[in-house]
Write an enzyme that holds these catalytic residues in place. Structure first.
Site, PDB file in Angstrom:
ATOM      1  N   LYS A 218       4.659  10.882  -5.496  1.00  0.00           N
ATOM      2  CA  LYS A 218       5.797  10.669  -4.654  1.00  0.00           C
ATOM      3  C   LYS A 218       7.357  10.518  -4.899  1.00  0.00           C
ATOM      4  O   LYS A 218       8.327  11.028  -4.788  1.00  0.00           O
ATOM      5  CB  LYS A 218       5.529   9.875  -3.327  1.00  0.00           C
ATOM      6  CG  LYS A 218       4.401  10.247  -2.481  1.00  0.00           C
ATOM      7  CD  LYS A 218       4.286   9.351  -1.261  1.00  0.00           C
ATOM      8  CE  LYS A 218       3.943   7.970  -1.486  1.00  0.00           C
ATOM      9  NZ  LYS A 218       2.807   7.411  -2.063  1.00  0.00           N
TER      10      LYS A 218
ATOM     11  N   ARG B  96       3.986   5.510   6.876  1.00  0.00           N
ATOM     12  CA  ARG B  96       2.657   5.589   6.455  1.00  0.00           C
ATOM     13  C   ARG B  96       1.630   5.326   7.414  1.00  0.00           C
ATOM     14  O   ARG B  96       0.635   5.069   7.005  1.00  0.00           O
ATOM     15  CB  ARG B  96       2.643   4.387   5.604  1.00  0.00           C
ATOM     16  CG  ARG B  96       3.038   4.570   3.963  1.00  0.00           C
ATOM     17  CD  ARG B  96       2.759   3.108   3.240  1.00  0.00           C
ATOM     18  NE  ARG B  96       2.450   3.066   1.847  1.00  0.00           N
ATOM     19  CZ  ARG B  96       3.134   3.170   0.837  1.00  0.00           C
ATOM     20  NH1 ARG B  96       4.613   3.077   0.794  1.00  0.00           N
ATOM     21  NH2 ARG B  96       2.618   3.168  -0.330  1.00  0.00           N
TER      22      ARG B  96
ATOM     23  N   ARG C 187      -0.034   2.873 -15.525  1.00  0.00           N
ATOM     24  CA  ARG C 187       1.422   2.892 -15.338  1.00  0.00           C
ATOM     25  C   ARG C 187       2.086   1.478 -15.453  1.00  0.00           C
ATOM     26  O   ARG C 187       1.766   0.456 -15.328  1.00  0.00           O
ATOM     27  CB  ARG C 187       1.597   2.899 -13.556  1.00  0.00           C
ATOM     28  CG  ARG C 187       2.665   3.602 -12.986  1.00  0.00           C
ATOM     29  CD  ARG C 187       2.477   4.279 -11.803  1.00  0.00           C
ATOM     30  NE  ARG C 187       2.415   3.313 -10.597  1.00  0.00           N
ATOM     31  CZ  ARG C 187       2.695   3.668  -9.353  1.00  0.00           C
ATOM     32  NH1 ARG C 187       2.945   4.832  -8.845  1.00  0.00           N
ATOM     33  NH2 ARG C 187       2.619   2.887  -8.358  1.00  0.00           N
TER      34      ARG C 187
ATOM     35  N   ARG D 145       2.999  -3.347 -12.484  1.00  0.00           N
ATOM     36  CA  ARG D 145       3.166  -4.079 -11.190  1.00  0.00           C
ATOM     37  C   ARG D 145       1.818  -4.613 -10.723  1.00  0.00           C
ATOM     38  O   ARG D 145       0.690  -4.118 -10.955  1.00  0.00           O
ATOM     39  CB  ARG D 145       3.434  -2.742 -10.058  1.00  0.00           C
ATOM     40  CG  ARG D 145       4.855  -2.354  -9.750  1.00  0.00           C
ATOM     41  CD  ARG D 145       5.126  -1.342  -9.085  1.00  0.00           C
ATOM     42  NE  ARG D 145       4.294  -1.010  -8.084  1.00  0.00           N
ATOM     43  CZ  ARG D 145       4.529  -0.088  -6.961  1.00  0.00           C
ATOM     44  NH1 ARG D 145       5.348   0.827  -7.275  1.00  0.00           N
ATOM     45  NH2 ARG D 145       3.672  -0.165  -5.719  1.00  0.00           N
TER      46      ARG D 145
ATOM     47  N   ARG E 235      -5.691   0.001  -1.841  1.00  0.00           N
ATOM     48  CA  ARG E 235      -4.449   0.741  -1.349  1.00  0.00           C
ATOM     49  C   ARG E 235      -4.892   2.147  -1.143  1.00  0.00           C
ATOM     50  O   ARG E 235      -4.557   2.774  -0.396  1.00  0.00           O
ATOM     51  CB  ARG E 235      -3.449   0.984  -2.542  1.00  0.00           C
ATOM     52  CG  ARG E 235      -2.617  -0.586  -2.669  1.00  0.00           C
ATOM     53  CD  ARG E 235      -1.829  -0.641  -3.969  1.00  0.00           C
ATOM     54  NE  ARG E 235      -0.559   0.259  -3.880  1.00  0.00           N
ATOM     55  CZ  ARG E 235       0.202   0.489  -4.668  1.00  0.00           C
ATOM     56  NH1 ARG E 235      -0.112   0.348  -6.013  1.00  0.00           N
ATOM     57  NH2 ARG E 235       1.131   1.199  -4.557  1.00  0.00           N
TER      58      ARG E 235
END
Ligand code: AMP
Length: 214
Positions: free
Chosen positions: A13, A88, A127, A160, A171
């Protein structure tokens, strides 16, 4: 043009929102980035959001909706914007609709980037983000020139906290329960665009822009 980005965490996104914002000269509004900025500045909002973010849960709607309503009322949003990470929940989508309805506006496109959960888990594990400037990397698909160091500013690359494997699983669970219903919500409004998020970022961007401009 008012665009919202849908899709699981790690679906791409943010990447597409950045590209579309540059292509159309409209702001990208990432609620996740707003919370992270608040966190690094030690604000009350940042402190409140941290507990939820670290656990992979959603920050309560009342902390998010007003913040977005305020942001989209600013002058740079007059020609449109791309909401990245908001709404969301159905409640957030309804709150956005109510704000827009006051001025006779509506969401023009809801872009849903679809990626299977297994691919998401693999993506998020690799990531990395620059601790200094926030530039995103991936150890396999988008590595820095020098291991662990940002190409642009020399900052240290970090994972992160909420990209740790167990938080990613949480998540994804939260996404399926609370955010996936938004796909039907926007389909019913006739503004849903579904994009295959397993293709390259260039191909996904070309597909999205062709549909936005059709
Ligand atoms: P993101 O960078 O979009 O993946 O967001 C990181 C975290 O910020 C999420 O896991 C949530 O804890 C929080 N967050 C971001 N946007 C929202 C939102 N619209 N509603 C609730 N929580 C959010």
């Amino acid at each position: 043009m008012k665009i919202i980005m849908l899709g699981a965490p790690g679906a791409g996104k943010g990447t597409q929102a950045t590209r579309l914002a540059a292509a159309y000269g409209i702001p990208q509004i990432s609620t996740g980035d707003i919370f992270r900025e608040n966190l690094s500045q030690g604000t009350e909002l940042g402190k409140k959001a941290k507990t939820y973010m670290d656990a992979g849960e959603l920050v309560p709607d009342e902390l998010v909706c007003d913040l977005v309503a305020d942001r989209i009322s600013q002058a740079d949003c007059a020609k449109g914007y791309i909401l990245d990470g908001f709404p969301r929940t159905i409640a957030q989508a309804e709150s956005l609709d109510a704000v827009l309805a006051k001025t006779g506006e509506k969401v023009d496109f809801a872009v849903d980037i679809e990626v299977p959960d297994e691919a998401i888990v693999a993506r998020m594990a690799g990531r990395r983000v620059c601790a200094k400037c926030g530039k995103p990397y991936h150890v396999v698909s988008l590595p820095p020139k020098q291991d662990g160091v940002c190409d642009d500013c020399g900052g240290e690359l970090m994972q992160r906290k909420d990209d740790a494997a167990e938080v990613v699983t949480k998540r994804l669970e939260v996404y399926h329960e609370q955010s996936q219903p938004l796909i039907d919500f926007y389909a019913a409004k006739g503004c849903l665009m579904t994009v295959d998020g397993t293709q390259s970022a260039d191909d996904a961007q070309a597909y999205i822009q062709a549909r936005l401009e059709a």
